[in-house]
Design a protein around this motif. Sequence first.
Motif, short mmCIF file in Angstrom:
data_model
loop_
_atom_site.label_atom_id
_atom_site.label_comp_id
_atom_site.label_asym_id
_atom_site.label_seq_id
_atom_site.Cartn_x
_atom_site.Cartn_y
_atom_site.Cartn_z
N ASN A 6 -5.24 1.78 -1.71
CA ASN A 6 -5.62 3.32 -1.58
C ASN A 6 -4.52 4.34 -1.51
OD1 ASN A 6 -8.21 2.12 -0.41
ND2 ASN A 6 -6.99 1.28 1.48
N PHE A 7 -3.56 3.83 -2.31
CA PHE A 7 -2.81 5.11 -2.64
C PHE A 7 -2.95 5.64 -4.18
CE2 PHE A 7 -0.48 3.76 0.99
CZ PHE A 7 -0.18 4.65 1.52
N TRP A 103 3.76 5.59 2.89
CA TRP A 103 3.52 5.67 3.96
C TRP A 103 2.08 6.63 4.34
CZ3 TRP A 103 8.90 8.38 5.48
CH2 TRP A 103 9.78 7.36 5.32
N GLU A 104 1.45 6.35 5.21
CA GLU A 104 0.05 7.11 5.44
C GLU A 104 0.08 8.56 5.42
OE1 GLU A 104 -3.20 5.94 5.97
OE2 GLU A 104 -2.34 4.13 5.06
N TYR A 105 1.39 9.09 5.98
CA TYR A 105 1.44 10.57 5.81
C TYR A 105 1.31 10.97 4.32
CZ TYR A 105 4.18 14.80 6.03
OH TYR A 105 4.50 16.14 5.99
N LYS A 107 -0.61 10.25 1.80
CA LYS A 107 -1.77 10.11 1.55
C LYS A 107 -2.36 11.67 1.60
CE LYS A 107 -3.43 5.60 2.34
NZ LYS A 107 -4.20 4.55 3.01
#
Length: 124
Positions: A6-7, A103-105, A107
Motif C-alpha cells: 500500500n505504499f 510511515w502512514e503520514y 502516504k
Amino acid sequence: MIFEKNFPYSFNENACKKCGGKCCTGESGNIFASKEELELIRKHLSLEKDEFKDKFLKKVGFRLSFKEVEFKNGFACIFFDTKRLCCSIYALRPSQCKSFPFWEYYKTHIEEVKKECIGICFLS
C-alpha cells in the motif's frame, strides 16, 4: 530494495550510506521506543536504568522518547553519531526508525518523503 504493501514507493536501504542521516536530523521531533527496545539499548550500553533514563530519554506525555542534541541548524537524535553521520545503535534502533520511510503520514505527504529520503524509488 524494500517494498511495503500500500505504499507507492520502495526503499533502497543502500542509499543510507550516502545520505548523512537526514531521517535522524532536522526539525525537533520524538523518537519513541517500546520498553523492550529501551531495555535492549540500556543493556547494550551497560547502564543502570536511572542513568540510562537521565542521559538519553525524555518524558513525552505517558511515553519516553530519545533526547535530541543540537546539530547544524536543527537537531539530531541523541544516538546519531555526528562525526560518522550514522546511527550509533543501528542494530538496536527502535521500530519507529526501522519502519522509516514507510510511515502512514508519508502516504499523503509524498513530496516531503522525497525530500527527506534519497532511498525512495517510485514504482511504475
